[in-house]
Design a protein around this motif. Structure first.
Motif, PDB file in Angstrom:
ATOM      1  N   SER A  49      -4.174   2.258  -6.624  1.00  0.00           N
ATOM      2  CA  SER A  49      -3.883   2.546  -5.216  1.00  0.00           C
ATOM      3  C   SER A  49      -2.726   1.668  -4.739  1.00  0.00           C
ATOM      4  O   SER A  49      -2.311   0.721  -5.421  1.00  0.00           O
ATOM      5  CB  SER A  49      -5.117   2.287  -4.358  1.00  0.00           C
ATOM      6  OG  SER A  49      -5.394   0.892  -4.314  1.00  0.00           O
ATOM      7  N   SER A  50      -2.242   1.939  -3.555  1.00  0.00           N
ATOM      8  CA  SER A  50      -1.118   1.159  -3.017  1.00  0.00           C
ATOM      9  C   SER A  50      -1.494  -0.291  -2.753  1.00  0.00           C
ATOM     10  O   SER A  50      -0.631  -1.169  -2.736  1.00  0.00           O
ATOM     11  CB  SER A  50      -0.600   1.800  -1.723  1.00  0.00           C
ATOM     12  OG  SER A  50      -1.594   1.764  -0.708  1.00  0.00           O
ATOM     13  N   GLU A  68      -4.603  17.481  -0.920  1.00  0.00           N
ATOM     14  CA  GLU A  68      -3.520  16.618  -0.460  1.00  0.00           C
ATOM     15  C   GLU A  68      -2.317  16.700  -1.400  1.00  0.00           C
ATOM     16  O   GLU A  68      -2.414  17.269  -2.495  1.00  0.00           O
ATOM     17  CB  GLU A  68      -4.008  15.166  -0.381  1.00  0.00           C
ATOM     18  CG  GLU A  68      -5.165  14.950   0.570  1.00  0.00           C
ATOM     19  CD  GLU A  68      -4.736  15.007   2.022  1.00  0.00           C
ATOM     20  OE1 GLU A  68      -3.624  14.549   2.322  1.00  0.00           O
ATOM     21  OE2 GLU A  68      -5.515  15.500   2.850  1.00  0.00           O
ATOM     22  N   ARG A  75      -1.075   5.776  -1.642  1.00  0.00           N
ATOM     23  CA  ARG A  75      -2.199   5.755  -0.698  1.00  0.00           C
ATOM     24  C   ARG A  75      -3.076   4.530  -0.964  1.00  0.00           C
ATOM     25  O   ARG A  75      -3.241   4.096  -2.103  1.00  0.00           O
ATOM     26  CB  ARG A  75      -3.058   7.006  -0.848  1.00  0.00           C
ATOM     27  CG  ARG A  75      -2.318   8.343  -0.756  1.00  0.00           C
ATOM     28  CD  ARG A  75      -1.945   8.712   0.639  1.00  0.00           C
ATOM     29  NE  ARG A  75      -1.446  10.078   0.694  1.00  0.00           N
ATOM     30  CZ  ARG A  75      -2.142  11.110   1.169  1.00  0.00           C
ATOM     31  NH1 ARG A  75      -3.367  10.931   1.652  1.00  0.00           N
ATOM     32  NH2 ARG A  75      -1.624  12.329   1.175  1.00  0.00           N
ATOM     33  N   SER A  76      -3.650   3.992   0.091  1.00  0.00           N
ATOM     34  CA  SER A  76      -4.576   2.865  -0.055  1.00  0.00           C
ATOM     35  C   SER A  76      -5.895   3.352  -0.646  1.00  0.00           C
ATOM     36  O   SER A  76      -6.206   4.553  -0.629  1.00  0.00           O
ATOM     37  CB  SER A  76      -4.835   2.205   1.295  1.00  0.00           C
ATOM     38  OG  SER A  76      -5.610   3.059   2.117  1.00  0.00           O
ATOM     39  N   GLU A  78      -8.796   2.907   0.600  1.00  0.00           N
ATOM     40  CA  GLU A  78      -9.584   3.490   1.684  1.00  0.00           C
ATOM     41  C   GLU A  78      -9.161   4.924   1.949  1.00  0.00           C
ATOM     42  O   GLU A  78     -10.013   5.814   2.131  1.00  0.00           O
ATOM     43  CB  GLU A  78      -9.430   2.656   2.954  1.00  0.00           C
ATOM     44  CG  GLU A  78     -10.288   3.150   4.111  1.00  0.00           C
ATOM     45  CD  GLU A  78     -10.169   2.280   5.353  1.00  0.00           C
ATOM     46  OE1 GLU A  78     -10.711   2.693   6.397  1.00  0.00           O
ATOM     47  OE2 GLU A  78      -9.533   1.210   5.279  1.00  0.00           O
ATOM     48  N   GLU A  79      -7.848   5.181   1.969  1.00  0.00           N
ATOM     49  CA  GLU A  79      -7.359   6.542   2.185  1.00  0.00           C
ATOM     50  C   GLU A  79      -7.792   7.460   1.049  1.00  0.00           C
ATOM     51  O   GLU A  79      -8.262   8.582   1.282  1.00  0.00           O
ATOM     52  CB  GLU A  79      -5.831   6.530   2.285  1.00  0.00           C
ATOM     53  CG  GLU A  79      -5.285   5.893   3.542  1.00  0.00           C
ATOM     54  CD  GLU A  79      -3.766   5.809   3.504  1.00  0.00           C
ATOM     55  OE1 GLU A  79      -3.129   6.337   4.435  1.00  0.00           O
ATOM     56  OE2 GLU A  79      -3.216   5.220   2.555  1.00  0.00           O
ATOM     57  N   LEU A  80      -7.631   6.991  -0.191  1.00  0.00           N
ATOM     58  CA  LEU A  80      -8.009   7.806  -1.340  1.00  0.00           C
ATOM     59  C   LEU A  80      -9.495   8.110  -1.336  1.00  0.00           C
ATOM     60  O   LEU A  80      -9.916   9.215  -1.693  1.00  0.00           O
ATOM     61  CB  LEU A  80      -7.607   7.091  -2.640  1.00  0.00           C
ATOM     62  CG  LEU A  80      -6.108   6.961  -2.894  1.00  0.00           C
ATOM     63  CD1 LEU A  80      -5.838   5.988  -4.038  1.00  0.00           C
ATOM     64  CD2 LEU A  80      -5.475   8.320  -3.197  1.00  0.00           C
ATOM     65  N   ARG A  82     -11.313   8.765   1.036  1.00  0.00           N
ATOM     66  CA  ARG A  82     -11.662   9.809   2.003  1.00  0.00           C
ATOM     67  C   ARG A  82     -11.216  11.196   1.560  1.00  0.00           C
ATOM     68  O   ARG A  82     -11.521  12.198   2.220  1.00  0.00           O
ATOM     69  CB  ARG A  82     -11.033   9.487   3.366  1.00  0.00           C
ATOM     70  CG  ARG A  82     -11.591   8.247   4.042  1.00  0.00           C
ATOM     71  CD  ARG A  82     -11.229   8.221   5.518  1.00  0.00           C
ATOM     72  NE  ARG A  82      -9.783   8.119   5.716  1.00  0.00           N
ATOM     73  CZ  ARG A  82      -9.133   6.979   5.946  1.00  0.00           C
ATOM     74  NH1 ARG A  82      -9.789   5.830   5.985  1.00  0.00           N
ATOM     75  NH2 ARG A  82      -7.820   6.971   6.131  1.00  0.00           N
ATOM     76  N   ILE A  83     -10.485  11.274   0.446  1.00  0.00           N
ATOM     77  CA  ILE A  83      -9.931  12.557  -0.008  1.00  0.00           C
ATOM     78  C   ILE A  83     -10.955  13.298  -0.869  1.00  0.00           C
ATOM     79  O   ILE A  83     -11.446  12.770  -1.875  1.00  0.00           O
ATOM     80  CB  ILE A  83      -8.632  12.346  -0.795  1.00  0.00           C
ATOM     81  CG1 ILE A  83      -7.552  11.751   0.121  1.00  0.00           C
ATOM     82  CG2 ILE A  83      -8.140  13.663  -1.408  1.00  0.00           C
ATOM     83  CD1 ILE A  83      -6.261  11.392  -0.592  1.00  0.00           C
ATOM     84  N   ARG A  91     -15.610  12.538  -3.346  1.00  0.00           N
ATOM     85  CA  ARG A  91     -14.348  11.911  -2.951  1.00  0.00           C
ATOM     86  C   ARG A  91     -13.806  11.151  -4.151  1.00  0.00           C
ATOM     87  O   ARG A  91     -14.510  10.917  -5.133  1.00  0.00           O
ATOM     88  CB  ARG A  91     -14.554  10.956  -1.769  1.00  0.00           C
ATOM     89  CG  ARG A  91     -15.141  11.610  -0.514  1.00  0.00           C
ATOM     90  CD  ARG A  91     -14.164  12.625   0.068  1.00  0.00           C
ATOM     91  NE  ARG A  91     -14.594  13.151   1.369  1.00  0.00           N
ATOM     92  CZ  ARG A  91     -15.289  14.247   1.541  1.00  0.00           C
ATOM     93  NH1 ARG A  91     -15.704  14.934   0.490  1.00  0.00           N
ATOM     94  NH2 ARG A  91     -15.604  14.667   2.748  1.00  0.00           N
TER      95      ARG A  91
END
Length: 250
Positions: A49-50, A68, A75-76, A78-80, A82-83, A91
């Motif tokens: 992740s980022s 996406e 992506r962070s 946390e963002e990943l 949620r995907i 997720r």
């Protein structure tokens, strides 16, 4: 250092025991649970992740298995997290989530996806993140990569974790830009001893390669990828010590 015997027992589910028609996408926690329930080993892929967290995901881009777009590493965590993975309620999981779920119950084969994108030097960020997650993990686990530089970084970051090379014939046109000299070195598995490997996971149609049979003669475990039928498995097991499979049940 040696590969845990569990890796040579039950067949290893490629990206988990996935079947998107049943809501179990590749590299998702539902595919991990299904493999555990069925008694198979697990092979999973890792990206970064980022913000430097090891994520369980195969591709560099999000497009193929999520709704996406763009690169995973932009992506962070946390963002990943949620995907959604397409066709499921899963997720994108962190490696730490998978480790907590598996908890040593089955062998876990982790492929570090090649971060340089041209099989060159790596910055070691993903390898160090993996090492941090594996610190104190109690269970059979091994790490591998196509890129010997990544395996060398793993040797430095997690010297006690068994490591190997993912390998093949390198005949696909996508490898051609590396040039014949580099590809010849990869085919010869030149990085195996230099990086302290104790196994390989080789392309199943190229197991008769002299470099593979030479390792086999030394008693080195030979795993293979990716088997998709009982017939292919039977042929492969003439050389390979175990199979990574998908699309059928061994």
């Amino acid at each position: 250092m040696s590969l845990h015997p569990a890796f040579l027992a039950a067949p290893i589910a490629h990206r988990g025991l996935h079947d998107v028609t049943k809501g179990r996408p590749e590299n998702g926690l539902s595919a991990v649970r299904a493999a555990l329930d069925a008694g198979y080993g697990l092979e999973l892929d890792l990206q970064i992740s980022s913000d430097g967290v090891a994520m369980v995901f195969h591709d560099y881009e999000l497009d193929r298995v999520t709704g996406e777009t763009g690169q995973v590493k932009r992506r962070s965590a946390e963002e990943l997290g949620r995907i959604a993975l397409t066709g499921s309620e899963d997720r994108i999981p962190r490696l730490s989530e998978v480790l907590a779920l598996v908890s040593g119950r089955t062998p876990l084969l982790l492929e570090i996806k090649e971060q340089s994108r041209f099989m060159g030097p790596v910055d070691g960020v993903l390898e160090r993140a993996v090492a941090a997650d594996l610190a104190g993990y109690d269970g059979p686990v091994a790490v591998m990569s196509f890129n010997p530089a990544s395996v060398a970084a793993l040797a430095k970051a997690a010297p006690d974790v068994p490591r190997g090379l993912t390998s093949g014939s390198y005949g696909d046109p996508e490898w051609a830009p590396l040039g014949p000299e580099i590809l010849d070195r990869f085919r010869a598995l030149d990085g195996f001893d230099a990086t302290g490997c104790c196994f390989i996971s080789h392309y199943h149609k190229d197991l008769s390669d002299p470099a593979v049979t030479a390792l086999k003669a030394r008693g080195i475990p030979v795993l293979c990828w990716t088997i998709r039928s009982p017939e292919a498995e039977a042929e492969t097991r003439r050389i390979a010590d175990n199979v990574t499979f998908e699309g059928y049940l061994p």
